[in-house]
Enzyme design. Structure first.
Site, PDB file in Angstrom:
ATOM      1  N   GLY A 291       6.932  26.320  75.043  1.00  0.00           N
ATOM      2  CA  GLY A 291       6.563  25.112  75.788  1.00  0.00           C
ATOM      3  C   GLY A 291       7.828  24.344  76.151  1.00  0.00           C
ATOM      4  O   GLY A 291       8.314  24.366  77.290  1.00  0.00           O
ATOM      5  N   CYS A 360       6.930  -4.286  72.385  1.00  0.00           N
ATOM      6  CA  CYS A 360       7.080  -5.290  71.335  1.00  0.00           C
ATOM      7  C   CYS A 360       7.101  -4.608  69.988  1.00  0.00           C
ATOM      8  O   CYS A 360       6.102  -4.606  69.261  1.00  0.00           O
ATOM      9  CB  CYS A 360       5.944  -6.303  71.394  1.00  0.00           C
ATOM     10  SG  CYS A 360       6.219  -7.431  72.718  1.00  0.00           S
TER      11      CYS A 360
HETATM   12  N1  LLP Z   1       2.318  27.516  70.027  1.00  0.00           N
HETATM   13  C1  LLP Z   1       1.761  26.744  69.074  1.00  0.00           C
HETATM   14  C2  LLP Z   1       0.670  27.280  68.277  1.00  0.00           C
HETATM   15  C3  LLP Z   1       2.207  25.426  68.890  1.00  0.00           C
HETATM   16  O1  LLP Z   1       1.661  24.700  67.951  1.00  0.00           O
HETATM   17  C4  LLP Z   1       3.270  24.935  69.687  1.00  0.00           C
HETATM   18  C5  LLP Z   1       3.731  23.566  69.540  1.00  0.00           C
HETATM   19  C6  LLP Z   1       3.810  25.774  70.664  1.00  0.00           C
HETATM   20  C7  LLP Z   1       3.308  27.065  70.799  1.00  0.00           C
HETATM   21  C8  LLP Z   1       4.896  25.323  71.589  1.00  0.00           C
HETATM   22  O2  LLP Z   1       6.063  25.000  70.900  1.00  0.00           O
HETATM   23  P1  LLP Z   1       7.403  24.665  71.721  1.00  0.00           P
HETATM   24  O3  LLP Z   1       7.869  25.946  72.380  1.00  0.00           O
HETATM   25  O4  LLP Z   1       7.076  23.613  72.713  1.00  0.00           O
HETATM   26  O5  LLP Z   1       8.340  24.166  70.679  1.00  0.00           O
HETATM   27  N2  LLP Z   1       5.394  16.787  69.745  1.00  0.00           N
HETATM   28  C9  LLP Z   1       6.456  17.502  69.087  1.00  0.00           C
HETATM   29  C10 LLP Z   1       6.282  18.988  69.189  1.00  0.00           C
HETATM   30  C11 LLP Z   1       4.962  19.477  68.658  1.00  0.00           C
HETATM   31  C12 LLP Z   1       4.817  20.951  68.792  1.00  0.00           C
HETATM   32  C13 LLP Z   1       3.411  21.349  68.616  1.00  0.00           C
HETATM   33  N3  LLP Z   1       3.185  22.739  68.745  1.00  0.00           N
HETATM   34  C14 LLP Z   1       7.788  17.066  69.681  1.00  0.00           C
HETATM   35  O6  LLP Z   1       7.796  16.208  70.562  1.00  0.00           O
HETATM   36  O7  LLP Z   1       8.837  17.528  69.248  1.00  0.00           O
END
Ligand code: LLP
Length: 449
Positions: A291, A360
C-alpha cells in the site's frame, strides 16, 4: 527535502510536481491540498508488477487502506494490479469504479454480515478469513446465497518486526489472524476443508508496516512454508497460494533506507523456492499487498503558512492551515516528515522552526525542528511523502473540512477529490423538534396555517 518522482524546480524557482507549479496549484485549488503524482504512482505499480508478476508470476494486490478514491481504483486497474479491501466502504468504492471484482481480496478482522453479503454479491476473488467466527459466518452466508466462497486463511506467524508498536501485526498477541503456534491455525484449516460452501485456496500473513529489514520477510516466508509442509503431512492439503501481506517501508526523512522492490521480490522468492524444493511441494503462487510503497512517495501536501510565533531562545512555531486533521500520523505514530517552502525552493535554509497544525491540541505538530529559508505568512509549504494513510486517515476534528486532492501529470492538474465544504460539515446534523428555534417554529405554524 528530498525530491521524489517528478518533483522539480521550475524557471520561477518554485517547486513543480507533474509539470505543475505547486504555488499555482495552491492558488487554484486552495490549501491544504493533497497533490498526487500520477507518473510516480504508476511507476511504483509498475515496479511491483515487473518485479513480482512479470518476473515470478506472483500477484500484486494494492492495499487500498493506504489511499483509495474512484480515480485511484482506475489507475490500479489499468496497471494490472488487484485490490486489498477491508470494509464495506472500500468495497463500495471499487464496485462504483467498475473495478474487476475477481481481482479483489477482501480483508478485515470483523466483517459484518452485510459486508460479507455485499462481497459475495459483487463476486470478490478471495475472502481473507481472519478467525473461526468469520469462517462459520461465511460458510453460512455463502450457503444462503448458493455460492462457494473462495478463501485464504490469515495466520499469525509469531514474528516481531521492527516497526512502531501500533503498526506491527505478526506477533502472537495480535487482534489479527489465527495463531500457528497454539494449533488454532491447523484447527481452522481442518474446519475450512470440511465446509460445504468454502474453498480453501491458501494462507495469508502480514507482519506489519513500514518495514525495512528484508530478513523479517524472509523469516516470515520461511515460517509459512514450513507450516505449509507440516499441514500437507498432516492433512494432505496443499496451499496453492501464499499471501505475504504488505508493509515495505518508504523514505520519509533522513535515515530511512528502504530496500528496492526488486530486492524485496528476489529475496522472498528465493526463500519460497528453496523451501518448496526442500519439502518437495510445488511452489505456491505468491501474493503481496503493498500500500504505502505505491502511493506514499507519490503524495505531497501543500499548506499556506499563517501565524508565526517566536519564543526567543526556545523555539519558533510556524503554523499552517492544516495539520492532524489531514495528517494524523505524526500525532499517532511520532512519524517524521520533510518539507520545503514551494515558493522559496532555491533559497538556503537559514532558520530552525517547528511546523504546527491549526487544531486545538498541543500534539498537533507536523514537524519538529526543521531548517527552512526565512519563513513568512503566505508562503506555500510542501510536505512530502503524504500519499499513504493521510487522506485515508483524515478526520474532521474541530470541524475542519477535509482538503481536496489533485492528480498531476505532465502539466495537467485534475481534481480527484473535492474539498469538503461547511455545508458538508453540518450536512448530517439533525435538530429534534424540541430544539428548533421558537421563532422558526412560529414561522412554520404561521405558514402552515
Ligand atoms: N496487507 C495487510 C493485511 C495490512 O494490514 C496492511 C496494512 C497492508 C497489506 C498494507 O501495508 P503497507 O504496504 O501499506 O505498509 N496507519 C498506519 C499503517 C497501518 C497499516 C495497516 N495495514 C500508518 O499510517 O503507518
Amino acid at each position: 527535502m528530498r525530491f521524489h518522482g517528478t518533483m522539480n524546480i521550475n524557471r520561477q524557482g518554485r517547486l513543480e510536481i507533474g509539470g505543475c507549479d505547486t504555488v499555482e496549484l495552491a492558488q487554484r485549488f486552495g490549501t491544504p491540498l493533497y497533490v498526487l503524482d500520477e507518473r510516480l504512482f504508476r511507476q511504483n505499480c509498475r515496479d511491483y508488477y515487473q518485479s513480482f508478476t512479470a518476473e515470478y508470476g506472483a500477484g500484486v494486490v494494492y492495499a487500498a487502506k493506504a489511499l483509495l478514491t474512484l480515480s485511484v481504483c482506475r489507475m490500479i486497474e489499468e496497471e494490472g494490479l488487484g485490490l486489498d479491501l477491508v470494509s464495506g466502504g472500500e468495497l463500495y468504492t471499487a464496485v462504483q469504479a467498475g473495478f474487476p471484482m475477481d481481482r479483489v481480496y477482501f480483508h478485515g478482522n470483523n466483517k459484518s454480515p452485510e459486508e460479507i453479503r455485499l462481497a459475495l454479491k459483487s463476486g470478490v476473488g478471495r475472502f481473507v478469513v481472519d478467525n473461526i467466527y468469520e469462517l462459520e459466518l461465511l460458510d453460512y452466508l455463502s450457503g444462503e446465497s448458493q455460492l462457494k466462497a473462495q478463501i485464504i486463511l490469515r495466520l499469525t506467524p509469531g514474528i516481531e518486526a521492527h516497526t512502531h508498536e501500533y503498526i506491527k501485526t505478526g506477533q502472537i498477541d495480535s487482534k489479527f489472524g489465527l495463531v500457528i503456534e497454539n494449533g488454532q491455525a491447523m484447527a481452522a484449516i481442518r474446519r475450512a476443508l470440511s465446509m460445504e460452501n468454502i474453498v480453501l485456496n491458501g494462507l495469508h500473513c502480514h507482519i506489519g508496516s513500514q518495514i525495512f529489514e528484508l530478513d523479517s520477510y524472509n523469516h516470515c516466508a520461511s515460517v509459512m512454508m514450513d507450516f505449509c509442509a507440516g499441514v500437507y503431512n498432516q492433512t494432505g492439503w496443499i496451499a496453492r497460494e501464499l499471501d505475504l501481506g504488505g508493509g515495505l517501508g518508504i523514505y520519509y526523512s533522513g535515515g530511512d533506507r528502504p530496500p528496492r522492490v526488486r530486492e524485496y521480490a528476489d529475496n522472498i522468492m528465493r526463500v519460497i523456492d528453496e523451501k518448496a524444493r526442500l519439502s518437495g511441494l510445488a511452489t505456491p503462487r505468491v501474493i503481496v499487498e503493498p500500500g504505502r510503497s505505491i502511493c506514499g512517495p507519490a503524495g505531497t501536501t501543500l499548506y499556506t503558512v499563517g501565524a508565526i510565533k517566536e519564543i526567543p531562545g526556545i523555539r519558533t512555531y510556524v503554523a499552517v492551515d492544516g495539520g492532524m486533521g489531514d495528517n494524523p500520523r505524526p500525532a499517532l505514530y511520532q512519524a517524521r516528515y520533510e518539507a520545503c517552502l514551494a515558493n522559496k525552493i532555491t533559497q538556503e535554509p537559514v532558520q530552525l522552526v517547528s511546523v504546527a497544525g491549526k487544531c486545538c491540541e498541543s500534539g498537533d505538530m507536523l514537524i519538529w525542528d526543521i531548517k527552512l529559508p526565512c519563513v513568512e505568512a503566505g508562503d506555500v509549504m510542501a510536505v512530502s511523502c503524504t500519499g499513504a494513510y493521510n487522506y485515508a486517515m483524515s478526520m474532521n476534528y474541530n470541524r475542519l473540512p477535509r482538503p481536496a486532492m489533485v492528480l498531476v501529470y505532465d502539466g495537467l492538474a485534475d481534481l480527484i477529490l473535492e474539498r469538503e465544504t461547511y455545508e458538508d460539515i453540518i450536512g448530517r446534523d439533525r435538530v429534534p423538534e424540541r430544539l428548533v428555534k421558537r421563532d422558526r417554529q412560529l414561522k412554520n405554524i404561521a405558514s402552515a396555517g
